[in-house]
Design a protein around this motif. Sequence first.
Motif: not given
Length: 227
Positions: A103, A106, A175, A206-208, A211, A217-219
Amino acid sequence: AEYIRDYGLQKSEGLLLRYLTEVYQVLTQTIPAAHKTDEIYEIETYLKTMVRQVDSSLLDEWESMKDPNWIQSRINPPENSQSHPAASSQDIFDSPKKLQILIRNEVFQVIRALATRDLEGALSLLKTHPDLSELPIWTVDSLGSRLKDHFETGHSRICTDSRARSPKNTLISPTGENTHPSELIHVQQILVDPEGHNDWIAEFLIDREASKREGKLWLALQQISQM
């Protein structure tokens, strides 16, 4: 890409990428886990992410030599393999420590793009969420407007040095191991400035689950604002 451009290494990009891959392999193979510090884990994750984003075949080649089962899984992948990333990328999302490192790396890519006024580059690193209508739809103009407000309030630039990259400037919640996989992770990145104000932040979601599903990683950027 920024490093390649700044130092005029376009003709040697492939050689540099292979060298970085070898550095990652050495760190992974030669340092016992008991002796690895958070800084070493961060370097490992940073190099792995960088190499995989540019040319995943370099890491795939190495994985095939490390794990015989990896070869078989590539030859005869599961029927639903299209919707699931490789196991080598999954372990990052299952480890809170590795996930936090990923994280920070990114998020700081976005911050570096903002610092160099590469607004299109910053936008290319961000996602939108169909279920979160409150998230703004960022454009070059809207992103530039927020940066203009930042610079007009006594900040000459956004720092990207080691001080700015300090983990204390990235606030991540949550997290932990007990966090539900579908829960969104909220990130606040302090924008460090030479004047020492450090009173602006960039906030991300962030969509865990997304991702882990996509293997990267979806940011999403929530806002850039003064604290």
